[in-house]
Each structure stands twice: as structure tokens, then as C-alpha cells.
Design an enzyme around this catalytic site. Structure first.
Site, PDB file in Angstrom:
ATOM      1  N   TRP A 163     -32.651  -6.187 -56.589  1.00 21.55           N
ATOM      2  CA  TRP A 163     -32.746  -4.641 -56.050  1.00 21.55           C
ATOM      3  C   TRP A 163     -32.331  -4.607 -54.631  1.00 21.55           C
ATOM      4  CZ3 TRP A 163     -35.998  -4.418 -51.932  1.00 21.55           C
ATOM      5  CH2 TRP A 163     -37.082  -5.415 -52.092  1.00 21.55           C
ATOM      6  N   ASN A 164     -32.456  -5.725 -53.996  1.00 23.15           N
ATOM      7  CA  ASN A 164     -32.323  -5.689 -52.202  1.00 23.15           C
ATOM      8  C   ASN A 164     -31.034  -5.211 -51.652  1.00 23.15           C
ATOM      9  OD1 ASN A 164     -31.832  -8.108 -53.111  1.00 23.15           O
ATOM     10  ND2 ASN A 164     -32.777  -9.135 -51.291  1.00 23.15           N
ATOM     11  N   LYS A 187     -26.650  -7.164 -65.573  1.00 16.42           N
ATOM     12  CA  LYS A 187     -28.098  -6.514 -65.830  1.00 16.42           C
ATOM     13  C   LYS A 187     -28.552  -6.326 -64.345  1.00 16.42           C
ATOM     14  CE  LYS A 187     -32.086  -7.601 -65.946  1.00 16.42           C
ATOM     15  NZ  LYS A 187     -32.776  -6.417 -64.990  1.00 16.42           N
ATOM     16  N   GLU A 263     -30.012 -18.051 -57.440  1.00 20.91           N
ATOM     17  CA  GLU A 263     -29.814 -17.983 -55.727  1.00 20.91           C
ATOM     18  C   GLU A 263     -31.116 -17.153 -55.754  1.00 20.91           C
ATOM     19  OE1 GLU A 263     -27.758 -18.380 -53.452  1.00 20.91           O
ATOM     20  OE2 GLU A 263     -26.030 -18.893 -54.475  1.00 20.91           O
ATOM     21  N   LEU A 264     -32.097 -17.872 -55.313  1.00 19.06           N
ATOM     22  CA  LEU A 264     -33.580 -17.696 -55.263  1.00 19.06           C
ATOM     23  C   LEU A 264     -34.182 -17.384 -54.063  1.00 19.06           C
ATOM     24  CD1 LEU A 264     -34.431 -20.508 -58.055  1.00 19.06           C
ATOM     25  CD2 LEU A 264     -33.560 -18.133 -58.584  1.00 19.06           C
ATOM     26  N   CYS A 297     -33.341 -12.300 -48.907  1.00 18.54           N
ATOM     27  CA  CYS A 297     -33.651 -13.622 -49.285  1.00 18.54           C
ATOM     28  C   CYS A 297     -33.377 -14.606 -47.938  1.00 18.54           C
ATOM     29  CB  CYS A 297     -32.987 -14.305 -50.236  1.00 18.54           C
ATOM     30  SG  CYS A 297     -31.169 -14.121 -50.072  1.00 18.54           S
ATOM     31  N   GLU A 394     -43.082 -15.614 -49.335  1.00 25.08           N
ATOM     32  CA  GLU A 394     -41.692 -14.805 -48.977  1.00 25.08           C
ATOM     33  C   GLU A 394     -42.593 -13.400 -48.456  1.00 25.08           C
ATOM     34  OE1 GLU A 394     -38.860 -14.427 -51.940  1.00 25.08           O
ATOM     35  OE2 GLU A 394     -37.295 -14.441 -50.573  1.00 25.08           O
ATOM     36  N   GLU A 471     -22.388 -19.148 -53.783  1.00 25.00           N
ATOM     37  CA  GLU A 471     -21.669 -18.012 -53.927  1.00 25.00           C
ATOM     38  C   GLU A 471     -20.784 -17.553 -52.766  1.00 25.00           C
ATOM     39  OE1 GLU A 471     -24.595 -14.825 -55.186  1.00 25.00           O
ATOM     40  OE2 GLU A 471     -24.246 -15.333 -57.308  1.00 25.00           O
TER      41      GLU A 471
HETATM   42  P1  NAD Z   1     -36.963 -10.724 -59.659  1.00 28.08           P
HETATM   43  O1  NAD Z   1     -37.051 -12.218 -59.551  1.00 28.08           O
HETATM   44  O2  NAD Z   1     -38.404  -9.963 -59.574  1.00 28.08           O
HETATM   45  O3  NAD Z   1     -35.901  -9.988 -60.310  1.00 28.08           O
HETATM   46  C1  NAD Z   1     -34.706 -10.296 -59.966  1.00 28.08           C
HETATM   47  C2  NAD Z   1     -33.785  -9.790 -61.275  1.00 28.08           C
HETATM   48  O4  NAD Z   1     -34.450 -10.479 -62.545  1.00 28.08           O
HETATM   49  C3  NAD Z   1     -33.925  -8.315 -61.798  1.00 28.08           C
HETATM   50  O5  NAD Z   1     -32.843  -7.816 -62.208  1.00 28.08           O
HETATM   51  C4  NAD Z   1     -35.094  -8.468 -62.721  1.00 28.08           C
HETATM   52  O6  NAD Z   1     -34.917  -7.323 -63.505  1.00 28.08           O
HETATM   53  C5  NAD Z   1     -34.860  -9.736 -63.538  1.00 28.08           C
HETATM   54  N1  NAD Z   1     -35.852 -10.446 -64.294  1.00 28.08           N
HETATM   55  C6  NAD Z   1     -37.062 -10.306 -64.098  1.00 28.08           C
HETATM   56  N2  NAD Z   1     -37.888 -11.207 -64.923  1.00 28.08           N
HETATM   57  C7  NAD Z   1     -37.020 -11.618 -65.738  1.00 28.08           C
HETATM   58  C8  NAD Z   1     -36.820 -12.329 -66.948  1.00 28.08           C
HETATM   59  N3  NAD Z   1     -38.019 -12.728 -67.404  1.00 28.08           N
HETATM   60  N4  NAD Z   1     -35.762 -12.552 -67.719  1.00 28.08           N
HETATM   61  C9  NAD Z   1     -34.465 -11.907 -67.289  1.00 28.08           C
HETATM   62  N5  NAD Z   1     -34.348 -11.169 -66.084  1.00 28.08           N
HETATM   63  C10 NAD Z   1     -35.723 -10.833 -65.458  1.00 28.08           C
HETATM   64  O7  NAD Z   1     -36.502 -10.298 -57.819  1.00 28.08           O
HETATM   65  P2  NAD Z   1     -36.406  -9.043 -57.111  1.00 28.08           P
HETATM   66  O8  NAD Z   1     -37.887  -8.613 -56.669  1.00 28.08           O
HETATM   67  O9  NAD Z   1     -35.545  -8.214 -57.698  1.00 28.08           O
HETATM   68  O10 NAD Z   1     -35.544  -9.570 -55.786  1.00 28.08           O
HETATM   69  C11 NAD Z   1     -36.367 -10.267 -54.630  1.00 28.08           C
HETATM   70  C12 NAD Z   1     -36.054 -11.571 -54.692  1.00 28.08           C
HETATM   71  O11 NAD Z   1     -34.863 -11.987 -54.812  1.00 28.08           O
HETATM   72  C13 NAD Z   1     -36.582 -12.346 -53.555  1.00 28.08           C
HETATM   73  O12 NAD Z   1     -37.278 -13.434 -53.923  1.00 28.08           O
HETATM   74  C14 NAD Z   1     -35.421 -12.732 -52.886  1.00 28.08           C
HETATM   75  O13 NAD Z   1     -35.530 -13.936 -52.114  1.00 28.08           O
HETATM   76  C15 NAD Z   1     -34.422 -13.070 -54.043  1.00 28.08           C
HETATM   77  N6  NAD Z   1     -32.883 -12.948 -53.529  1.00 28.08           N
HETATM   78  C16 NAD Z   1     -32.465 -14.027 -53.288  1.00 28.08           C
HETATM   79  C17 NAD Z   1     -31.082 -14.052 -53.015  1.00 28.08           C
HETATM   80  C18 NAD Z   1     -30.417 -15.231 -52.700  1.00 28.08           C
HETATM   81  O14 NAD Z   1     -28.877 -15.171 -52.650  1.00 28.08           O
HETATM   82  N7  NAD Z   1     -30.760 -16.425 -52.633  1.00 28.08           N
HETATM   83  C19 NAD Z   1     -30.479 -12.881 -52.630  1.00 28.08           C
HETATM   84  C20 NAD Z   1     -31.218 -11.629 -52.662  1.00 28.08           C
HETATM   85  C21 NAD Z   1     -32.576 -11.866 -53.546  1.00 28.08           C
END
Ligand code: NAD
Length: 494
Positions: A163-164, A187, A263-264, A297, A394, A471
Site C-alpha cells: 500500500w505504501n 493484486k 522485494e521485502l 522500505c 522496521e 526491479e
Molecule cells: P504486507 O506484506 O502486509 O502486504 C503486501 C501485499 O501482500 C499486500 O497486497 C497484501 O494483501 C499481500 N499479502 C499479505 N499476506 C498475503 C498472503 N498470505 N498471500 C498473498 N498475499 C499476501 O506488506 P504491507 O504492509 O502492504 O507493505 C509494507 C511492507 O512492504 C514493508 O515491510 C516494506 O518494507 C515492504 N516494501 C518493500 C519494498 C521493496 O521494494 N523492497 C517496497 C515497498 C514496501
């Protein structure tokens, strides 16, 4: 839809799609259910979006599979032109896309406009890469024949975004996947589905054929995602999100030996050496910490400052942070918008309380702002003790945590003392030290005297538990291509 540049929130929301986009058609979910999208600045419901069930996910994958061969066979130039047109449309609609992101996610409008620029660049960059997918051709060392190395679309892709950065995280995956000749199901996060739906409409207007891009919005993420990931017709999973979810998805992907990009999360160190230009370091700190209200992130998570300059750095940074305007992102000049939801506010609050309990000094901020909306004050903590949660987790909020180091070895040891390895920042005037840090810091990306590093032309990604793959840049399209080697004996055809 036209770009008026003067949209009110109401008119913009009234014409933003809220249905699923499957096989070129907008449709409700099979269950008819919808979920609320909430503006985090005031808690108001701004849209009710189709809530997909597993049957919708299956229909989306069916559509992507059915469209795969046709799309893979299109001329790269045709794919490039569609992406280029989409880039132009994104640029024309900067104001409405920016407002949409501010409404559903909360970031200040000025930053949302910046994201439209950054997110749009992936469409332009990969429109340019689409026509440069190369291969190799050469003789075997023994002269026994010819080796042809060619590259092909990997196949139907499932793209999961957070979402960010609602626009940029989508275009950073969609653009290279389509440029490489793949069809996709995307998604978005349920907190911010509207921007991805608006992007789908733009791509359709740009001429993308039905079934090539399908959007599934859902609150029942695992129920919709699990069968897709287990389906042998799916060939690629690209995920951006938190490390714990990434681990789960990697385990699931093992079932079909699915290709993945991950990308975590991050825990970026921000190093300030005694020889740093302190003005530049303070400026960089504000950018690296407070962009997106700390919800990036790549956000600087741990400020590690040399003990000789730490007091001065803390003083100057605190002075600047005290003046950062907090409020609705739509208001001119806002820097600290709301956090995404109340859970995020509670987390920021708990991290600050833990740090203070362990001996940190609170220089400014530290409090939850009473509602409506989910706001947390911009905060500076100094003398943060080892073991504090704020140094390990984080933060994902506007909390700037300072700890100290004595020499370069200690700085590097502290910086690398994390399971993450996404971004790092270092401020020093010593060129030789800068080069050493490139070698020594365990991160996929490094800002050397810079607080912002993202660029569509740069390979974005992490090491350690911050992920797999890159990416953007030339590397970005490789994630969506598979390599084939063919051998033709010298005598063949003679
Ligand atoms: P999140 O992991 O909670 O969710 C990310 C996505 O995954 C959402 O679309 C969510 O609905 C989906 N999701 C959650 N559980 C799932 C499952 N079991 N199966 C399939 N999909 C699932 O993360 P968030 O809170 O939306 O975003 C914040 C995180 O994203 C932070 O940890 C941030 O560092 C990371 N992030 C990383 C990057 C990067 O490029 N490395 C960029 C942006 C954000």
C-alpha cells in the site's frame, strides 16, 4: 476521463473504477461483496471496492493464460508503443492520480505528484527496454556448431503489491512484465486498491488487449492467492511487501518451483561520519526518514552517528523536525501526513515507549495525535540503546532514532547487524572511505551523501532477507524473461 487538473475528491472518486478488471471487462466479484477504502487522514470511507473470492482469482488467471500466446507473439515495438502511451496518459493525469493516492494512502500531495513522476518512469523505461531484448549467437569453443541463446517471456505472472507506493510498486512490476511479453494478474493491497484500478484503465485506454492485465482486489488475500500460486499454469510470482509474508510466499512457491522476485522489508542504516558535511547529512536524514511519513522500505531506520558530531547532528535534526507541518496530505505544505491506519500508529507508539524505557532520550514528538485520522508526531530519539526494538524492527513511521559509534569498523559492524539488507546511507567527505563502504556494507543499494536513491533506471532490490531479484533498470526485465539455449551442429542443413 479527462485530466482537468481541478478535480475535487468527490468527482474524482465518482469516476474511479471500483470493480474487478478481468479479461478486459469491469465486473463485480462472484459473491457481490465489497469492502471499504478509508482515507487515513479523516477515517472517511471514500470508496467501496469489489471483494474478490477464489472464483474471481481463477477467472483472472484463466484470462491471463488465454491471452498469453497472443501477447507473447506481438511485436516488441507494439508492446513498447502501448507502454509509451500509458506513460503519456499517466503524465497527463498527474493531478488526479496524485490526489487519488493522497486520498487512499495519506501521503502529502507534493509527494504523491513525485510518485506519479517516478511511477510513470517505469512505463517509459520499459517501453524502451521492450525493443532491446537480446540474445547471443556464437560458435562452440570446439568449432562443432553454433550456440543460440534466446530470451522468451516467462509466462503468466502474479504480481502482489503493498500500500505504501500504490502507483510505483504497480508500474515497477507491470511495465517490465508486459514489455517482456507476459500477461499478468495483479493484486494490490486492500488498503489502496484505487490507484491500481486507475492504472488498469489507463493501460486499457493505451490499447492493451483484453486479458493481458487483470486486477483482483480482495480482503481475503490468502484464499484468493493460494490457488493461483499452486496453479502450474502460473510461471512467475513477483511480490513486494513485508519479509514475513515474503517467506510464506517463497515456501508456497516451492510447490511448483515457481520463479519468484521478492522485494521485502528493510532496516536501513544511515551513517554520519565525523568528516561529513553536517548540513547535507541533516537534509539527507529528513528525506530518508520522513518521505512517505517514514513508510518506505528504503526509509532510514537507524541513524548511526560518530560520537564527535552526534550531539550537533541531533540538535540540528531536532530543530528541523519540530517545524515539520502535520496534517491532511491535501493541505499545502503538509510533510507529516497520517500513517496508513491505527495499527501503524500503535506500533510507532510502542517502539518509542520501548526505546525510552531502555534509556533513550526523547528530543521531540513521541505522541499519538488525537483523531480523526491516524497521525503520529514526527519524533527524534537520541542515545537509543542496543537491543531496543526501534533498532531491530522496521519502524514504518516518522521516528528518527539516533545511536552512536566510535570508529568505522564499529559503524560497519552495527550497520550490518540486521537480517535485512535493502538500502543504506552514508555521509562522509572521505572518498576512500566511501569506496570502502561500497565494499563493506551489506545492502543492495547505497546512498553515498544522498538521502534519496530511487530511479527507474537503477536496479532496485536487496540482499539477505530483504529479497531476491531487482526491479527497474536493465535487470528489471530479466526477472520476466527466461533464457533458452539451442545448439545447431556445424554439419546441420549441409
Ligand atoms: P504486507 O506484506 O502486509 O502486504 C503486501 C501485499 O501482500 C499486500 O497486497 C497484501 O494483501 C499481500 N499479502 C499479505 N499476506 C498475503 C498472503 N498470505 N498471500 C498473498 N498475499 C499476501 O506488506 P504491507 O504492509 O502492504 O507493505 C509494507 C511492507 O512492504 C514493508 O515491510 C516494506 O518494507 C515492504 N516494501 C518493500 C519494498 C521493496 O521494494 N523492497 C517496497 C515497498 C514496501
Amino acid at each position: 476521463m479527462t485530466d482537468t487538473g481541478t478535480d475535487t475528491a468527490e468527482t474524482l472518486l465518482a469516476r474511479t473504477p471500483t470493480d474487478l478488471y478481468i479479461d478486459g471487462r469491469w465486473r463485480a466479484s462472484a459473491s457481490g461483496a465489497r469492502f471499504d477504502v478509508v482515507n487515513p487522514a479523516d477515517g472517511e470511507v471514500i470508496a467501496r471496492v469489489a471483494d474478490a473470492v477464489p472464483a474471481d482469482g481463477a477467472a483472472a488467471l484463466d484470462a491471463a493464460v488465454a491471452a498469453a500466446a497472443g501477447w507473447a507473439a506481438t511485436a516488441p515495438r507494439d508492446r513498447a508503443e502501448i507502454l509509451r502511451r500509458a506513460f503519456e496518459l499517466v503524465r497527463e493525469r498527474e493531478e488526479e492520480l496524485a490526489l487519488l493516492m493522497t486520498l487512499e494512502m495519506g501521503k502529502p500531495l507534493a509527494e504523491a505528484r513525485g510518485e506519479v513522476g517516478y511511477g510513470g518512469e517505469f512505463l517509459r523505461w520499459f517501453s524502451e527496454e521492450a525493443v532491446r531484448i537480446g540474445g547471443r549467437y556464437g560458435a562452440t569453443p570446439e568449432g562443432t556448431g553454433t550456440m543460440v541463446v534466446s530470451q522468451h517471456p516467462v509466462g503468466p505472472c502474479y504480481l502482489i503489491t503493498p500500500w505504501n507506493f500504490p502507483l510505483a510498486m504497480a508500474t515497477r512490476k507491470v511495465a517490465p512484465a508486459l514489455a517482456a511479453g507476459n500477461t499478468v494478474v495483479i493484486k494490490p493491497a486492500a488498503l489502496t486498491p484505487l490507484t491500481t484500478l486507475a492504472l488498469a484503465r489507463i493501460l486499457a485506454e493505451a490499447g492493451l488487449p483484453a486479458g493481458v492485465l487483470n486486477v483482483v482486489t480482495t480482503t481475503d488475500t490468502a484464499a484468493v492467492s493460494d490457488p493461483l500460486i499452486a496453479d502450474p499454469r502460473l510461471r512467475k510470482l513477483s511480490f513486494t511487501g513485508s519479509t514475513p509474508v515474503g517467506r510464506t510466499l517463497l515456501a508456497q512457491a516451492a510447490g511448483t518451483v515457481l520463479r519468484t522476485s521478492m522485494e521485502l522489508g528493510g532496516n536501513a542504516p544511515f551513517l554520519v561520519f565525523a568528516d561529513a558535511d553536517l548540513d547535507a547529512a541533516v537534509e539527507g536524514a529528513l528525506q530518508a526518514k520522513f518521505r512517505n511519513i517514514g513508510q518506505a522500505c528504503t526509509a532510514a531506520n537507524r541513524f548511526l552517528v560518530h560520537e564527535d558530531v552526534a550531539d550537533e547532528f541531533a540538535r540540528r535534526v531536532t530543530e528541523r523536525v519540530r517545524g515539520l507541518p502535520l496534517g491532511d496530505g491535501r493541505k499545502d505544505g503538509t510533510v507529516i501526513g497520517p500513517l496508513i491506519d491505527h495499527r501503524a500508529v500503535e506500533k510507532a507508539s510502542a517502539l518509542v515507549a520501548d526505546a525510552v524505557e531502555r534509556g533513550a532520550s526523547l528530543l521531540t514528538g513521541g505522541s499519538v495525535v488525537p483523531g480523526p485520522g491516524s497521525f503520529f508526531e514526527a519524533t527524534v530519539l537520541d542515545h537509543v540503546r542496543p537491543g531496543s526494538r526501534v533498532l531491530r524492527e522496521e519502524i514504518f513511521g516518522p521516528v528518527l532514532a539516533i545511536a552512536r559509534f566510535g570508529d568505522e569498523d564499529e559503524a560497519v559492524r552495527l550497520a550490518n547487524d540486521t537480517e535485512y539488507g535493502l538500502a543504506a546511507y552514508a555521509f562522509t567527505r572521505d572518498l576512500a572511505r566511501g569506496h570502502r563502504l561500497i565494499e563493506r556494507l551489506e545492502s543492495g543499494m547505497l546512498g553515498l551523501n544522498a538521502g534519496v536513491i530511487s530511479n527507474a533506471a537503477a536496479p532496485f532490490g536487496g540482499v539477505k532477507q530483504s529479497g531476491l531479484g531487482r526491479e527497474g533498470s536493465r535487470e528489471g526485465i530479466q526477472e520476466y524473461l527466461t533464457t533458452k539455449y539451442s545448439f545447431i551442429p556445424a554439419a546441420s542443413g549441409s
